[in-house]
Design an enzyme around this catalytic site. Structure first.
Site, PDB file in Angstrom:
ATOM      1  N   ALA A   1     -54.221  28.641  15.159  1.00 21.80           N
ATOM      2  CA  ALA A   1     -53.472  28.811  13.913  1.00 21.80           C
ATOM      3  C   ALA A   1     -52.739  30.151  13.944  1.00 21.80           C
ATOM      4  CB  ALA A   1     -54.419  28.745  12.719  1.00 21.80           C
TER       5      ALA A   1
ATOM      6  N   ASN B   1     -49.614  16.275  18.007  1.00 18.93           N
ATOM      7  CA  ASN B   1     -49.645  16.606  16.582  1.00 18.93           C
ATOM      8  C   ASN B   1     -49.192  18.043  16.401  1.00 18.93           C
ATOM      9  OD1 ASN B   1     -50.785  15.556  13.828  1.00 18.93           O
ATOM     10  ND2 ASN B   1     -51.347  17.713  13.997  1.00 18.93           N
TER      11      ASN B   1
ATOM     12  N   ASN C   1     -35.076  28.316  16.989  1.00 16.02           N
ATOM     13  CA  ASN C   1     -34.184  27.810  18.039  1.00 16.02           C
ATOM     14  C   ASN C   1     -32.923  28.650  18.189  1.00 16.02           C
ATOM     15  OD1 ASN C   1     -33.398  26.971  15.471  1.00 16.02           O
ATOM     16  ND2 ASN C   1     -32.354  25.163  16.253  1.00 16.02           N
TER      17      ASN C   1
ATOM     18  N   ALA D   1       0.830  -1.217   0.000  1.00 12.76           N
ATOM     19  CA  ALA D   1       0.000   0.000   0.000  1.00 12.76           C
ATOM     20  C   ALA D   1       0.858   1.258   0.000  1.00 12.76           C
ATOM     21  CB  ALA D   1      -0.925  -0.007   1.206  1.00 12.76           C
TER      22      ALA D   1
ATOM     23  N   ARG E   1      -2.173   7.459 -11.252  1.00 15.45           N
ATOM     24  CA  ARG E   1      -3.245   7.445 -12.244  1.00 15.45           C
ATOM     25  C   ARG E   1      -4.594   7.853 -11.663  1.00 15.45           C
ATOM     26  NH1 ARG E   1      -1.384   1.490 -14.047  1.00 15.45           N
ATOM     27  NH2 ARG E   1      -0.403   1.679 -11.994  1.00 15.45           N
TER      28      ARG E   1
ATOM     29  N   GLY F   1       8.846   0.276  -6.420  1.00 14.30           N
ATOM     30  CA  GLY F   1       8.455  -0.989  -7.023  1.00 14.30           C
ATOM     31  C   GLY F   1       7.833  -1.944  -6.027  1.00 14.30           C
TER      32      GLY F   1
HETATM   33  C1  UD1 Z   1       0.608  -4.547 -10.519  1.00 11.55           C
HETATM   34  C2  UD1 Z   1       1.430  -5.671 -11.157  1.00 11.55           C
HETATM   35  C3  UD1 Z   1       0.690  -6.129 -12.416  1.00 11.55           C
HETATM   36  C4  UD1 Z   1      -0.700  -6.606 -12.056  1.00 11.55           C
HETATM   37  C5  UD1 Z   1      -1.463  -5.524 -11.296  1.00 11.55           C
HETATM   38  C6  UD1 Z   1      -2.742  -6.117 -10.746  1.00 11.55           C
HETATM   39  C7  UD1 Z   1       3.778  -5.177 -10.640  1.00 11.55           C
HETATM   40  C8  UD1 Z   1       5.054  -4.671 -11.154  1.00 11.55           C
HETATM   41  N1  UD1 Z   1       2.741  -5.170 -11.485  1.00 11.55           N
HETATM   42  O1  UD1 Z   1       0.571  -3.500 -11.463  1.00 11.55           O
HETATM   43  O2  UD1 Z   1       1.402  -7.186 -13.020  1.00 11.55           O
HETATM   44  O3  UD1 Z   1      -1.402  -6.951 -13.231  1.00 11.55           O
HETATM   45  O4  UD1 Z   1      -0.697  -5.023 -10.195  1.00 11.55           O
HETATM   46  O5  UD1 Z   1      -3.579  -5.136 -10.200  1.00 11.55           O
HETATM   47  O6  UD1 Z   1       3.700  -5.590  -9.501  1.00 11.55           O
HETATM   48  N2  UD1 Z   1       3.137  -0.476  -4.271  1.00 11.55           N
HETATM   49  C9  UD1 Z   1       3.991  -0.375  -3.198  1.00 11.55           C
HETATM   50  N3  UD1 Z   1       5.230   0.152  -3.400  1.00 11.55           N
HETATM   51  C10 UD1 Z   1       5.657   0.558  -4.623  1.00 11.55           C
HETATM   52  C11 UD1 Z   1       4.789   0.450  -5.720  1.00 11.55           C
HETATM   53  C12 UD1 Z   1       3.532  -0.080  -5.512  1.00 11.55           C
HETATM   54  O7  UD1 Z   1       3.647  -0.750  -2.088  1.00 11.55           O
HETATM   55  O8  UD1 Z   1       6.790   1.029  -4.726  1.00 11.55           O
HETATM   56  C13 UD1 Z   1       1.781  -0.990  -4.047  1.00 11.55           C
HETATM   57  C14 UD1 Z   1       0.704  -0.028  -4.508  1.00 11.55           C
HETATM   58  O9  UD1 Z   1       0.321   0.826  -3.456  1.00 11.55           O
HETATM   59  C15 UD1 Z   1      -0.411  -0.958  -4.933  1.00 11.55           C
HETATM   60  C16 UD1 Z   1       0.300  -2.220  -5.353  1.00 11.55           C
HETATM   61  O10 UD1 Z   1       1.606  -2.144  -4.805  1.00 11.55           O
HETATM   62  O11 UD1 Z   1      -1.292  -1.233  -3.863  1.00 11.55           O
HETATM   63  C17 UD1 Z   1       0.387  -2.366  -6.872  1.00 11.55           C
HETATM   64  O12 UD1 Z   1       1.040  -1.219  -7.406  1.00 11.55           O
HETATM   65  P1  UD1 Z   1       0.560  -0.548  -8.755  1.00 11.55           P
HETATM   66  O13 UD1 Z   1       1.465   0.576  -9.043  1.00 11.55           O
HETATM   67  O14 UD1 Z   1      -0.877  -0.273  -8.699  1.00 11.55           O
HETATM   68  O15 UD1 Z   1       0.855  -1.720  -9.790  1.00 11.55           O
HETATM   69  P2  UD1 Z   1       0.079  -2.021 -11.141  1.00 11.55           P
HETATM   70  O16 UD1 Z   1       0.590  -1.160 -12.207  1.00 11.55           O
HETATM   71  O17 UD1 Z   1      -1.363  -2.028 -10.905  1.00 11.55           O
HETATM   72 MG    MG Z   2      -2.483  -1.416  -9.378  1.00  8.50          MG
END
Ligand code: UD1
Ligand code: MG
Length: 484
Positions: A431, A385, A394, A15, A21, A86
């Site tokens: 009234a 009523n 008020n 998370a 996006r 990542g």
């Molecule tokens: C990811 C997957 C993709 C999959 C999709 C499904 C990867 C590289 N790709 O893509 O293959 O189809 O989910 O929904 O994993 N997050 C972190 N730290 C980070 C980046 C992300 O905790 O540095 C968390 C985000 O908060 C999110 C989850 O990881 O809850 C997925 O990240 P997101 O950037 O949404 O990946 P997708 O592009 O959806």
């Molecule tokens: Mg995602």
């Protein structure tokens, strides 16, 4: 699902991402569907598995996300991801924080909010069946845009995952997507994560590359195929947020229907995950039931009604109404076009009728406010009523004051109760009365000036009008002949 005693389970929820996006100042995982942040839904699913450890990885808007974790899963370990981006890095820091945990590591995403036991049970079972270190969930979907694609070898085994941004046209044509849900055996996981590179379109350490790494080490990768996106849909933008909300609402509506609730129009009925509804209740079209709203059996709610944190008693009727933090008693009747603000408590068999606004108003059993009124900071006893078009004044511009009305009271139309004021039991008011002084039990309160009729005023001051001519006709005065 019960935890497997010989295979301890840790759940890691990712998370930490920014959620670019979504184009939002709110962190993506805190956007709500069915009345709860997406992350909360994921935490509910995680806790249902009774894992030995639960960790949530945070970074973007860290404090806000950590507060949501604390609220919905107080036992969870909050793990801070560093600036290395990542999903692979996110899991790496979580595994380090789990500090020597040995067992199965289930990875969930904060932006895949529909997950529940329907997919997680089979996923864990598939992994526990043995022979693999890595098991993932895939789905074959109509529009795979944005998802990682699952690339299988000639024998049908999963070979690798390619992210949408890195995929060739041929790879993008693959309809099988990675759901972002995995189970890993803890043995060797940390070193496999440490070896992830970042030479890809986003310069991130992709968790998905673990799949190719497992294959390169000669392992098979387990893959469970979900039938559709109903439990594995990911949310990266607002369109996907709406789509996930729709899917979750469909599931919630169906759950209530199977539990004996009539829901006439599932498409226009939106029910938060937290709402309870009793058997034989009926929900009519275009109704939103939110937060801690609770509807007892046999009540009829809607159409065109929004209830937030509102209790509706057994057999009550609530029609075209907006209510927040209100309590509606059994058999009571509300609406159409009523506005119940916080602190409204309507007793059993009571009525709040058409174009009535209430706030901090306790209206006793069998009492009625049927038409065109504002009742605020007020207590009304039983069987009273309140006449049409009554206002409780008020607010004196500085302070709010209370109005107290007894039981078995009959107030006339178009009254103003200038608070603070007390109207005793059994009182009548005329009234148009402006009640400024307390009225003792059993009295009639009137303060309207006596009526004067000024005969002939219309003929004298509005001659030739329709009113004047019609009045003249009704009085038998012969009309003038315009031809004469
Ligand atoms: C990811 C997957 C993709 C999959 C999709 C499904 C990867 C590289 N790709 O893509 O293959 O189809 O989910 O929904 O994993 N997050 C972190 N730290 C980070 C980046 C992300 O905790 O540095 C968390 C985000 O908060 C999110 C989850 O990881 O809850 C997925 O990240 P997101 O950037 O949404 O990946 P997708 O592009 O959806
Ligand atoms: Mg995602």
């Amino acid at each position: 699902m019960t935890p497997s005693p010989d295979r301890p389970l840790a759940v890691v929820v990712l998370a930490a991402g920014q959620g670019t996006r979504m184009r939002s100042s709110r962190p993506k995982v805190l956007h709500e569907i069915a009345g709860l942040p997406m992350l909360a839904h994921v935490l509910v699913a995680a806790r249902a598995l009774q894992p030995a450890r639960l960790a949530v990885v945070v970074r973007h808007e860290r404090d806000a996300v950590a507060a949501a974790v604390l609220e919905h899963a107080p036992e969870a370990l909050v793990v801070d991801q560093d600036e290395v981006p990542g999903t692979g890095r996110a899991l790496e820091v979580a595994v380090a924080a789990l500090d020597g945990f040995a067992g199965d590591v289930l990875v969930l995403s904060g932006d895949v909010p529909l997950v529940d036991d329907r997919v997680l049970g089979p996923l864990l079972d598939a992994h526990r069946a043995g022979g693999v270190t890595t098991t993932m969930v895939t789905a074959v979907v109509a529009d795979p845009t944005g998802y990682g694609r699952v690339i299988r070898g000639d024998g049908g085994d999963v070979e690798r995952i390619v992210e949408h941004k890195d995929a060739t046209d041929e790879e993008r044509a693959v309809a099988e997507i990675n759901a972002g849900l995995y189970v890993f055996s803890s043995t060797g996981l940390a070193s496999r994560l440490a070896a992830l590179g970042s030479s890809n379109a986003q310069g991130e350490r992709y968790l998905t590359d673990v799949v190719a790494a497992a294959r390169a080490a000669g392992e098979r990768v387990g893959a469970l195929t979900a039938p559709d996106l109903d439990v594995v849909a990911g949310v990266n933008d607002r369109a996907q947020l709406a789509a996930a909300a729709r899917r979750m609402n469909d599931a919630i509506v169906r759950r209530h229907q199977l539990a004996g609730v009539t829901i006439l129009d599932p498409l226009t009925t939106w029910i938060d995950a937290t709402v309870t509804i009793g058997e034989d209740a009926e929900i009519r079209p275009n109704t939103q039931l939110q937060r801690a709203t609770a509807i007892e059996r046999g009540a009829i709610v809607g159409p065109d009604t929004t209830l937030v944190d509102t209790e509706v008693g057994e057999g009550a009727r609530v029609n075209r109404t907006d209510a927040t933090l209100a309590v509606i008693g059994a058999g009571a009747d509300v609406g159409p076009w009523a506005y119940l603000r916080p602190g409204t408590r309507l007793g059993p068999e009571g009525k709040i009728g058409t174009f009535v606004e209430t706030k901090n108003a306790v209206i006793g059993a069998g009492s009625k406010v049927p038409h065109l009124s504002y009742i605020g900071d007020t207590e009304v006893g039983e069987r009273s009523n309140i006449g049409a078009n009554t206002i409780t004044a008020n607010y004196d511009g500085v302070h709010k004051h209370r109005t107290t009305v007894g039981s078995a009271v009959r107030t006339g139309s178009h009254n103003v109760f200038v608070a603070p004021v007390t109207i005793g039991d059994g009182v009548y008011t005329g009234a148009g009365t402006v009640v400024r002084k307390d009225v003792p039990a059993g009295a009639l309160a009137v303060n309207v000036a006596p009526q004067r009729n000024i005969e002939g005023w219309v003929e004298a001051h509005r001659p030739g009008t329709d009113a004047a001519e019609t009045a003249a006709r009704s009085q038998g005065v012969p009309e003038e002949d315009p031809a004469k």
